[in-house]
Design an enzyme around this catalytic site. Sequence first.
Site, mmCIF file in Angstrom:
data_model
loop_
_atom_site.group_PDB
_atom_site.id
_atom_site.type_symbol
_atom_site.label_atom_id
_atom_site.label_comp_id
_atom_site.label_asym_id
_atom_site.label_seq_id
_atom_site.Cartn_x
_atom_site.Cartn_y
_atom_site.Cartn_z
ATOM 1 N N SER A 177 0.933 -1.200 -0.138
ATOM 2 C CA SER A 177 -0.029 -0.047 0.072
ATOM 3 C C SER A 177 0.829 1.242 0.065
ATOM 4 O O SER A 177 2.131 1.195 0.268
ATOM 5 C CB SER A 177 -0.837 -0.114 1.178
ATOM 6 O OG SER A 177 -1.454 1.176 1.507
ATOM 7 N N TYR A 196 -1.471 -1.196 10.433
ATOM 8 C CA TYR A 196 -1.641 -1.191 9.281
ATOM 9 C C TYR A 196 -0.380 -0.914 8.527
ATOM 10 O O TYR A 196 0.159 -1.663 7.603
ATOM 11 C CB TYR A 196 -2.852 -0.421 8.515
ATOM 12 C CG TYR A 196 -3.093 -0.603 7.159
ATOM 13 C CD1 TYR A 196 -4.095 -1.690 6.709
ATOM 14 C CD2 TYR A 196 -2.688 0.385 6.209
ATOM 15 C CE1 TYR A 196 -4.312 -1.655 5.498
ATOM 16 C CE2 TYR A 196 -2.910 0.113 4.889
ATOM 17 C CZ TYR A 196 -4.009 -0.826 4.555
ATOM 18 O OH TYR A 196 -4.270 -1.000 3.313
HETATM 19 P P1 NAI Z 1 -12.028 -4.625 0.275
HETATM 20 O O1 NAI Z 1 -12.288 -4.634 1.822
HETATM 21 O O2 NAI Z 1 -13.054 -4.235 -0.504
HETATM 22 O O3 NAI Z 1 -11.872 -6.384 -0.184
HETATM 23 C C1 NAI Z 1 -10.844 -7.102 0.459
HETATM 24 C C2 NAI Z 1 -11.386 -8.500 0.345
HETATM 25 O O4 NAI Z 1 -10.499 -9.239 1.128
HETATM 26 C C3 NAI Z 1 -12.699 -8.902 0.964
HETATM 27 O O5 NAI Z 1 -13.458 -9.743 -0.014
HETATM 28 C C4 NAI Z 1 -12.542 -9.840 2.153
HETATM 29 O O6 NAI Z 1 -13.595 -10.637 2.458
HETATM 30 C C5 NAI Z 1 -11.310 -10.201 1.896
HETATM 31 N N1 NAI Z 1 -10.563 -10.631 3.212
HETATM 32 C C6 NAI Z 1 -10.263 -9.837 4.252
HETATM 33 N N2 NAI Z 1 -9.701 -10.746 5.327
HETATM 34 C C7 NAI Z 1 -9.577 -11.834 4.739
HETATM 35 C C8 NAI Z 1 -8.686 -13.186 5.193
HETATM 36 N N3 NAI Z 1 -8.281 -13.168 6.517
HETATM 37 N N4 NAI Z 1 -8.574 -14.109 4.643
HETATM 38 C C9 NAI Z 1 -9.155 -14.162 3.090
HETATM 39 N N5 NAI Z 1 -10.031 -13.065 2.581
HETATM 40 C C10 NAI Z 1 -9.990 -11.992 3.289
HETATM 41 O O7 NAI Z 1 -10.535 -4.181 0.131
HETATM 42 P P2 NAI Z 1 -9.602 -3.435 -1.206
HETATM 43 O O8 NAI Z 1 -9.965 -2.151 -1.046
HETATM 44 O O9 NAI Z 1 -10.033 -4.269 -2.520
HETATM 45 O O10 NAI Z 1 -7.998 -3.906 -0.775
HETATM 46 C C11 NAI Z 1 -7.580 -4.972 -1.281
HETATM 47 C C12 NAI Z 1 -6.067 -4.813 -0.876
HETATM 48 O O11 NAI Z 1 -5.467 -3.548 -1.258
HETATM 49 C C13 NAI Z 1 -5.760 -4.970 0.707
HETATM 50 O O12 NAI Z 1 -4.462 -5.574 1.070
HETATM 51 C C14 NAI Z 1 -5.661 -3.399 0.986
HETATM 52 O O13 NAI Z 1 -5.023 -3.215 2.236
HETATM 53 C C15 NAI Z 1 -5.021 -3.042 -0.239
HETATM 54 N N6 NAI Z 1 -5.062 -1.691 -0.479
HETATM 55 C C16 NAI Z 1 -6.313 -0.933 -0.670
HETATM 56 C C17 NAI Z 1 -6.325 0.476 -0.886
HETATM 57 C C18 NAI Z 1 -7.717 1.130 -1.122
HETATM 58 O O14 NAI Z 1 -7.818 2.527 -1.140
HETATM 59 N N7 NAI Z 1 -8.579 0.614 -1.384
HETATM 60 C C19 NAI Z 1 -5.224 1.292 -0.790
HETATM 61 C C20 NAI Z 1 -3.795 0.520 -0.532
HETATM 62 C C21 NAI Z 1 -3.721 -0.579 -0.395
#
Ligand code: NAI
Length: 253
Positions: free
Chosen positions: A143, A156
């Site tokens: 990130s 985080y």
């Molecule tokens: P989101 O919350 O929309 O989707 C994350 C998915 O991961 C969900 O489907 C959830 O059920 C799943 N998940 C959560 N914990 C889990 C676990 N223990 N085991 C298996 N699945 C699990 O998140 P998003 O925004 O799509 O983020 C994806 C990645 O990108 C994350 O690692 C986040 O930290 C990173 N990220 C996101 C940013 C943003 O602005 N949205 C910015 C920088 C990094």
Amino acid sequence: MKQMEDKVVLITGAAQGIGFATAKAFAEAGALVALADFDKDLVNKAADQLRAGGYKTLAIVCDVSDDAQVKAMVDKTVETFGRLDAAYNNAGIQNVLADAADQTREDFDKVIGVNLRGEWSCMKYELQQMKKQGNGAIVNCSSIGGILGGAQRGTYHAAKHGVIGLTKSAALEYASKGIRINSICPGIIHTPMLDGMLNSGQTEVIDAMLKSVPAGRLGRSEEIANAVLWLCSDASSFVIGHTLVVDGGYSIQ
Ligand code: NAI
């Protein structure tokens, strides 16, 4: 021939947001896609949605903070599709906002368990398979929180900094063995995670961050997906241990 024709890819956190967009991008590029997530209903729905478009998918229920489930996830992918060419370790969660003096041990363990140890565990079992094959490409999700500090977000940011260290170290170990490992640093991307932050009253902080995005807008999940696809494809064959920042210019100021 499509860019990822008949390649097998495994994506964690694939039920929604960036993970789902990446699953879709790989499917459209010709890959067989294993979508893993700990939300059973959502991951089944996501895999069905792609399957309805004529793509080959597999839904796997897996909590990446549990090593046994992670091993089973990799095994199931290989049993079903025969190999593992690429993996995107994307599953992640936010921490509970708090100053360092007030953070709880419970939240620390939870965030590190998913965002850091989870990625370590995924990478470990994926590498065991890729070593047997003698090739593969892995992208770990960090990130901008992996390269910058963030008030009240210490756990985080610590996890996301850690992901970059794990990536660079493993990349060194496997660079001569046909396996490339890189990390990606998304900026502020419009996903359900961001909606969750807005709904929990973080609107002002997000607005302030957005004013500092040179591109002047939120990123789209597809913009991260395209970068992950490139890092897993032969087009990036000499890119090893790299930290690819995709943030609309946020972190260069
Ligand atoms: P989101 O919350 O929309 O989707 C994350 C998915 O991961 C969900 O489907 C959830 O059920 C799943 N998940 C959560 N914990 C889990 C676990 N223990 N085991 C298996 N699945 C699990 O998140 P998003 O925004 O799509 O983020 C994806 C990645 O990108 C994350 O690692 C986040 O930290 C990173 N990220 C996101 C940013 C943003 O602005 N949205 C910015 C920088 C990094």
